[in-house]
Design an enzyme around this catalytic site. Structure first.
Site, PDB file in Angstrom:
ATOM      1  N   ASN A 140       9.071  -7.831   9.406  1.00  0.00           N
ATOM      2  CA  ASN A 140       8.333  -7.326  10.573  1.00  0.00           C
ATOM      3  C   ASN A 140       7.148  -8.255  10.808  1.00  0.00           C
ATOM      4  OD1 ASN A 140       5.869  -6.290   9.141  1.00  0.00           O
ATOM      5  ND2 ASN A 140       7.462  -5.178   8.030  1.00  0.00           N
ATOM      6  N   ASP A 186      11.694  -0.517   5.517  1.00  0.00           N
ATOM      7  CA  ASP A 186      12.285   0.751   5.082  1.00  0.00           C
ATOM      8  C   ASP A 186      13.711   0.565   4.578  1.00  0.00           C
ATOM      9  OD1 ASP A 186      10.129   2.484   5.552  1.00  0.00           O
ATOM     10  OD2 ASP A 186      10.513   2.413   7.720  1.00  0.00           O
ATOM     11  N   PHE A 226      -1.392   3.851   5.897  1.00  0.00           N
ATOM     12  CA  PHE A 226      -1.416   3.457   7.307  1.00  0.00           C
ATOM     13  C   PHE A 226      -0.133   3.983   7.935  1.00  0.00           C
ATOM     14  CE2 PHE A 226      -4.677   0.288   8.601  1.00  0.00           C
ATOM     15  CZ  PHE A 226      -5.410   0.266   7.428  1.00  0.00           C
ATOM     16  N   LYS A 257       3.219  12.224   7.914  1.00  0.00           N
ATOM     17  CA  LYS A 257       3.246  11.292   6.771  1.00  0.00           C
ATOM     18  C   LYS A 257       2.125  11.631   5.780  1.00  0.00           C
ATOM     19  CE  LYS A 257       5.486   7.504   9.198  1.00  0.00           C
ATOM     20  NZ  LYS A 257       5.359   6.302   9.987  1.00  0.00           N
ATOM     21  N   LYS A 280       3.228  12.657   2.068  1.00  0.00           N
ATOM     22  CA  LYS A 280       2.954  11.668   1.013  1.00  0.00           C
ATOM     23  C   LYS A 280       1.681  12.007   0.229  1.00  0.00           C
ATOM     24  CE  LYS A 280       5.515   8.141   3.562  1.00  0.00           C
ATOM     25  NZ  LYS A 280       5.843   6.735   3.681  1.00  0.00           N
TER      26      LYS A 280
END
Ligand code: PMT
Length: 400
Positions: free
Chosen positions: A210, A279, A323, A337, A341
């Site tokens: 990316n 991912d 992030f 998230k 997490k």
């Protein structure tokens, strides 16, 4: 423009070495950072750069002699008294020897004896002179007296020799000055920061990745180190210079990043995951370059380890910041998230805007805290955002 040194008075001592030309750029950087700078030159320094150059750039008089008429002002005392820091760059073997023995026979050595503020010495000389036992001993003495001494860089020097003795770059010296005068409010903390992309190989010359440049994560590492923290930076492949005095570990894949993060996790008190981790990775990695054949090529992908999720499971009393790179439902997706997490804070960036997210120097984010508080921030530089995130992290630490 950042103004980290706004309101600070810096004295720049310039000595007679070939690297004196770099002091001009250092002066420019200090001024750009908001500092007021006064320049003191030894007589030998004036043989390399004209005082007028420093005078024009600093918009202040330059001190070159103890005996010049300053309208009744005793400059070597008043400048010493008003200094927040003194930086001597380049510092020659001669000034190092004279400072180590308390000489006061020119404006620079005389002023140094009157200074209470931190003094940074940036040595620059021929490598043989730098390795000479007398110079080594003088530098040891100066460190013992509380002076801050930078390590010169290695490489070819002006006279054709090669070795350690080159003046570090102006930005490196400027960063040391910032560290001397800015609050060290993260001293005692150990930060583990990830940055950049991961690359998941398809064959020897292709990979999935990316556009993360690492700018956000590196800005966090620089800011945390400047503020006194110990910093380990685990970085995917990027082309940014290593931050000064930061433990840099380079990795390529998500699996390598996971191993590096987990091996440093125990000693960290704060973990910030700014990396853009792939991912998915190809199930099969070809040993040879895949040849062009059919019109289409299907790659089978499998999930990479979710490092942040694992950290959330084992974090104990460590502070965990993630992030989120989103293209839709920014706050909703980032908040999910944060919860899933087990984070203390998530930095949500909309990566569809051209001036924020991947690759650029600026970012526009929303901070979401574990207690559901939100803070939408306007566009700012990644350097400013890094300091702001660290301020919020400190706030969370203080409230726990
Ligand atoms: O590097 P720059 O060019 O400066 O750009 C900055 C940035 C856009 C890369 C950065 O600000 C950013 O948003 N980083 C996170 C990008 C991302 O992977 O977001 P995500 O929503 O896919 O992942 C959420 C979090 O889980 C991230 O903290 C990520 O590090 C972590 N993660 C993701 C996948 C995975 N397998 N393991 C992880 O730990």
């Amino acid at each position: 423009m950042r103004s980290l040194l706004k309101g600070k008075e810096i004295v720049l001592g310039v000595c007679g070495g070939i690297a004196a030309y770099k002091s001009v750029e250092l002066l420019r950087l200090l001024i750009k950072d908001g500092a007021g700078v006064r320049v003191v030159m030894t007589r030998a320094a004036t043989a390399f750069v004209a005082p007028m150059t420093f005078e024009a750039l600093s918009a202040r008089p330059v001190m070159t002699s103890l005996f010049e008429d300053a309208g009744g002002e005793i400059r070597h005392i008043s400048w010493a008294r008003e200094a927040d820091a003194v930086v001597i760059a380049p510092a020659t073997a001669d000034i190092i020897a004279r400072m180590a023995h308390g000489f006061a026979d020119d404006p620079l050595t005389t002023m140094i004896l009157a200074v209470d503020a931190p003094v940074l010495i940036a040595p620059s000389m021929n490598p043989r002179m730098y390795q000479n036992p007398v110079t080594r001993e003088n530098l040891r003495s100066l460190k013992g007296f509380g002076f801050h001494v930078m390590e010169p860089e290695s490489g070819p020097v002006a006279c054709g020799d090669e070795g350690t003795g080159r003046l570090p770059g102006p930005e490196t010296i400027c960063e040391h000055v910032r560290r001397l005068v800015l609050p060290r409010d993260l001293a005692g903390e150990s930060l583990l920061i990830t940055a950049g992309p991961t690359q998941e190989p398809i064959d020897p010359v292709r990979f999935l990745s990316n556009p993360s440049s690492g700018k956000m994560g590196y800005a966090l590492a620089r800011a945390a180190r400047r503020r006194g923290a110990d910093v380990v930076l685990i970085s995917g492949p990027v082309s940014i210079d290593a931050p000064i005095d930061v433990g840099l570990i380079r990795v390529r894949t998500a699996q390598e990043m996971k191993e590096a993060v987990l091996s440093r996790f125990d000693s960290a008190s704060i973990i910030i995951k700014a990396a853009a981790v792939s991912d998915y990775r190809p199930v099969n990695v070809s040993d040879h370059k895949i040849k062009k054949a059919d019109e289409t090529l299907a790659l089978e992908l499998s999930r990479t380890p979710d490092i942040l999720r694992r950290l959330g499971e084992i974090k104990g009393d460590r502070l965990l910041v993630g992030f989120a790179a989103e293209t839709e439902d920014l706050v909703k997706n980032a908040a999910t998230k944060l919860k899933e997490k087990n984070l203390d804070l998530i930095v949500a960036n909309n990566v569809q805007m051209s001036d924020s997210g991947f690759g650029v120097d600026t970012n526009r984010v929303t901070l979401i805290f574990a207690d559901a508080r939100q803070e939408s921030l306007s566009l700012m530089s990644k350097d400013d955002l890094a300091d702001l995130i660290l301020d919020r992290v400190k706030g969370i630490r203080g409230s726990k």
